[in-house]
Design a protein around this motif. Structure first.
Motif, short mmCIF file in Angstrom:
data_model
loop_
_atom_site.label_atom_id
_atom_site.label_comp_id
_atom_site.label_asym_id
_atom_site.label_seq_id
_atom_site.Cartn_x
_atom_site.Cartn_y
_atom_site.Cartn_z
N TYR A 1 0.78 -1.17 -0.09
CA TYR A 1 0.06 -0.03 0.04
C TYR A 1 0.99 1.24 0.16
CZ TYR A 1 -3.77 -3.15 1.71
OH TYR A 1 -4.94 -3.91 1.58
N ASN A 2 0.56 2.20 -0.93
CA ASN A 2 1.40 3.39 -0.72
C ASN A 2 0.61 4.33 0.17
OD1 ASN A 2 3.18 2.90 -2.75
ND2 ASN A 2 1.67 3.18 -4.36
N PHE A 3 1.31 4.88 0.97
CA PHE A 3 0.75 5.75 2.24
C PHE A 3 1.70 6.75 2.88
CE2 PHE A 3 2.26 2.35 4.83
CZ PHE A 3 2.53 2.80 5.78
N SER A 4 1.23 7.74 3.52
CA SER A 4 2.01 8.68 4.21
C SER A 4 1.25 8.98 5.44
CB SER A 4 2.57 9.64 3.39
OG SER A 4 3.28 10.59 4.04
N VAL A 5 1.73 8.84 6.42
CA VAL A 5 0.89 9.40 7.72
C VAL A 5 1.83 9.85 8.52
CG1 VAL A 5 1.14 7.25 8.91
CG2 VAL A 5 -0.68 8.56 9.53
N ALA A 6 1.50 11.06 9.31
CA ALA A 6 2.27 11.87 10.32
C ALA A 6 1.72 12.02 11.36
CB ALA A 6 2.25 13.38 9.53
N PHE A 7 2.80 11.77 12.57
CA PHE A 7 2.32 11.65 14.01
C PHE A 7 2.90 12.80 14.56
CE2 PHE A 7 2.43 7.21 12.36
CZ PHE A 7 1.16 6.73 12.54
N ASN A 8 2.09 13.71 15.54
CA ASN A 8 2.85 14.80 15.82
C ASN A 8 3.12 14.37 17.23
OD1 ASN A 8 3.24 17.13 17.38
ND2 ASN A 8 1.60 18.18 16.34
N GLU B 1 -5.72 4.43 5.81
CA GLU B 1 -4.79 4.70 4.66
C GLU B 1 -3.73 3.69 4.90
OE1 GLU B 1 -3.56 7.69 7.82
OE2 GLU B 1 -5.62 6.89 7.30
N VAL B 2 -3.59 2.88 5.87
CA VAL B 2 -2.30 2.02 6.05
C VAL B 2 -2.52 0.89 5.72
CG1 VAL B 2 -1.19 3.66 7.68
CG2 VAL B 2 -2.58 2.07 8.55
N GLY B 3 -3.75 0.41 5.25
CA GLY B 3 -3.86 -1.05 4.87
C GLY B 3 -4.75 -1.89 5.96
N PRO B 4 -4.89 -3.27 5.53
CA PRO B 4 -5.94 -3.79 6.48
C PRO B 4 -5.75 -3.92 7.86
CG PRO B 4 -4.76 -5.38 5.08
CD PRO B 4 -4.17 -4.09 4.70
N ARG B 5 -4.75 -4.01 8.27
CA ARG B 5 -4.54 -4.43 9.66
C ARG B 5 -3.64 -3.22 10.53
NH1 ARG B 5 -7.41 -7.78 8.33
NH2 ARG B 5 -7.03 -9.96 8.38
N GLY B 6 -3.36 -2.01 9.92
CA GLY B 6 -2.70 -0.89 10.59
C GLY B 6 -1.20 -1.06 10.48
N ILE B 7 -0.53 -0.36 11.62
CA ILE B 7 0.73 -0.45 11.70
C ILE B 7 1.17 -0.15 13.15
CG2 ILE B 7 1.53 0.50 9.37
CD1 ILE B 7 1.87 3.39 10.57
N TYR B 8 2.26 -0.61 13.56
CA TYR B 8 2.95 -0.49 14.90
C TYR B 8 4.18 0.53 14.63
CZ TYR B 8 0.19 -3.95 17.11
OH TYR B 8 -0.52 -4.49 17.85
N LEU C 1 6.49 12.69 13.34
CA LEU C 1 7.18 11.40 12.73
C LEU C 1 6.22 11.13 11.47
CD1 LEU C 1 9.06 9.15 13.01
CD2 LEU C 1 7.38 8.05 14.53
N ARG C 2 6.85 11.10 10.50
CA ARG C 2 6.29 10.48 9.22
C ARG C 2 6.52 9.26 8.84
NH1 ARG C 2 8.34 11.54 3.49
NH2 ARG C 2 6.59 10.69 2.20
N VAL C 3 5.68 8.20 8.66
CA VAL C 3 5.98 6.96 8.37
C VAL C 3 5.26 6.88 7.06
CG1 VAL C 3 5.24 4.47 8.79
CG2 VAL C 3 5.73 6.14 10.84
N TYR C 4 5.74 6.14 5.89
CA TYR C 4 5.38 6.21 4.74
C TYR C 4 6.00 4.73 3.94
CZ TYR C 4 9.87 7.87 3.49
OH TYR C 4 11.25 8.13 3.50
N ASN C 5 5.10 4.56 2.97
CA ASN C 5 5.79 3.39 1.95
C ASN C 5 5.97 3.89 0.74
OD1 ASN C 5 6.45 0.90 1.01
ND2 ASN C 5 4.19 0.26 1.02
#
Length: 139
Positions: A32-39, A61-68, A135-139
């Motif tokens: 999955y192409n995504f970009s999520v920002a955490f303040n 936006e991060v897919g079917p199960r989420g992210i850690y 903090l930006r997490v992306y694929n």
């Protein structure tokens, strides 16, 4: 000869480009192409300011199960929350147990520091980049 040298230099630059060995291919987890920002100033993400703490994020936006997302002390790791050695099913969402993630399907543990377990595929890792308090997490 003068035309060959620029062509050679361009092709050398093209082939010397690298993705730093970053490989997150896994046959069980779609890309999955995504970009999520955490303040990290916000209370819901403030745990990430401390070493060995993690958050689970299950935005659409991060897919079917989420992210850690995990603070290693030397930076941040972000992993897909789907079991890396199981097809997507009702038991294939990883759960956190301290500094490890556990797959309920097979009870396999994976380190949040390295993403490694004992089976064939490690955790599917995403890029994490800190810029100030964001903090930006992306694929």
């Amino acid at each position: 000869m003068k035309k060959i040298i620029p062509l050679l230099l361009i092709s050398l630059l093209f082939f010397s480009c690298s993705d730093n060995g970053f490989n997150n291919n896994n046959p069980y987890i779609p890309n999955y192409n995504f970009s999520v920002a955490f303040n990290l100033s916000l209370p819901q993400y403030s745990n990430l300011n401390y070493v060995s703490n993690a958050i689970y994020y299950a935005g659409p936006e991060v897919g079917p199960r989420g992210i850690y997302v995990f603070n290693t002390g030397a930076g941040y790791n972000a992993f897909d929350a789907a079991c890396p050695n199981q097809a997507l099913s009702n038991c294939s969402t990883l759960t956190r147990d301290g500094i490890n993630l556990v797959c309920p399907c097979d009870d396999e543990e994976y380190s949040l520091f390295t993403g490694q377990g004992k089976l064939k595929y490690p955790l599917k890792q995403y890029r994490a980049e800190l810029n100030g308090n964001i903090l930006r997490v992306y694929n």
